[in-house]
Scaffold this motif. Structure first.
Motif, PDB file in Angstrom:
ATOM      1  N   PRO A 177       0.834  -1.192   0.000  1.00 46.57           N
ATOM      2  CA  PRO A 177       0.000   0.000   0.000  1.00 46.57           C
ATOM      3  C   PRO A 177       0.870   1.243   0.000  1.00 46.57           C
ATOM      4  N   GLN A 179       1.153   5.048   0.858  1.00 51.14           N
ATOM      5  CA  GLN A 179       0.494   6.012   1.716  1.00 51.14           C
ATOM      6  C   GLN A 179       0.084   7.260   0.939  1.00 51.14           C
ATOM      7  N   ASP A 201      -5.304   6.027   5.424  1.00 53.56           N
ATOM      8  CA  ASP A 201      -4.314   5.000   5.085  1.00 53.56           C
ATOM      9  C   ASP A 201      -4.548   3.774   5.954  1.00 53.56           C
ATOM     10  N   ARG A 202      -4.545   2.607   5.321  1.00 50.20           N
ATOM     11  CA  ARG A 202      -4.721   1.329   6.021  1.00 50.20           C
ATOM     12  C   ARG A 202      -5.973   1.343   6.901  1.00 50.20           C
ATOM     13  N   ASN A 203      -7.073   1.809   6.297  1.00 50.55           N
ATOM     14  CA  ASN A 203      -8.391   1.795   6.937  1.00 50.55           C
ATOM     15  C   ASN A 203      -8.488   2.675   8.189  1.00 50.55           C
TER      16      ASN A 203
END
Length: 268
Positions: free
Chosen positions: A18, A20, A48-50
């Motif tokens: 992923p 950012q 970012d990242r849920n």
């Protein structure tokens, strides 16, 4: 062959990582009305990242907030805010990094909005185009009466809104149309005012008692005067003591006269 396998694995590894701040979505302003309004936008967190990660603040944007808490937070963040983006009627769509933004109106009154962007979103901001009347509740000397009282905005004989004073001041929003403003509950120890104010709003123009008025920051100020109640209980009580005192004095004088007459009779 081995080299191709290694490159394939490396490619998949890079693609799956992923990145950012790279996820983006469209924010669109729905210009149903107020086509002359320009909006400003600033980012306060990225997604970012849920989860939402705050930028330059320690605010946790992931916790649950009521609509009032969101409104209060947006207002706080909007103070002295330097916008990152601008939107207007011709440019009403932006591709943004997913995150949390605050939206304000640059040239109109509007409650700042907290906007969470993690997918395409379309919003219709609520512009405050209201016209208000500010009522000062004063006594016969022009001094604000702090005790609460109640005013009514009436459409003919129908009350459409009731507003209480706060420290002697009430604010009533006036929609388009013809109305009257009356006092329906007086402050404690004051006589109810019988004054009737006629108001008429035609779009951005306000008439008070058939006269066009100048608006200061979309508000017009007027005063309702109340007079003190006569304390009849105190007056009756006071009169009772006066009568009792006079009666007592009469008895005393009468007794003195009788005694004086008796003494004079004995001397004869």
């Amino acid at each position: 062959m081995r080299k191709r396998i290694v490159l394939s694995i490396l490619f998949l590894f890079i693609v799956c990582i992923p990145v950012q701040g790279q996820s983006k979505s469209f924010l669109t302003i729905d210009y149903k009305n107020h086509e002359d309004v320009q909006y400003g936008l600033k980012q306060f967190a990225y997604y970012d990242r849920n989860q939402y990660i705050s930028k330059d603040t320690d605010i946790d944007f992931n916790k649950s907030m009521t609509s009032l808490q969101q409104e209060q937070l947006a207002y706080k963040l909007s103070q002295n805010m330097k916008c990152d983006y601008y939107l207007d009627y011709e440019h009403n769509k932006l591709l943004l990094d997913n995150g949390v933004y605050v939206l304000i109106a640059m040239n109109q009154k509007m409650t700042p909005m907290l906007i969470y962007v993690k997918e395409n979103v379309c919003i219709e901001p609520k512009i405050d185009d209201s016209i208000s009347i500010k009522i000062n509740k004063v006594d016969q000397n022009g001094k604000l009466i702090k005790d609460s009282c109640t005013f009514a905005l009436n459409d003919e004989n129908i009350c459409i809104e009731r507003v209480n004073t706060n420290n002697g001041i009430a604010i009533i929003s006036i929609p388009n149309g013809d109305y009257t403003i009356t006092e329906v509950k007086a402050p404690t120890n004051y006589i109810l005012s019988k004054e009737v104010i006629h108001v008429q709003r035609i779009d951005d123009t306000l008439y008070v008692n058939n006269e066009k008025v100048d608006l200061n920051d979309s508000a017009y100020t007027l005063s309702f005067v109340n007079h003190k109640e006569i304390n009849t209980a105190f007056s009756l009580n006071q009169n009772k003591w006066i009568i009792l005192c006079m009666a007592s004095l009469g008895f005393i004088l009468n007794g003195c006269i009788i005694k004086s007459g008796d003494k004079h009779g004995k001397n004869i």
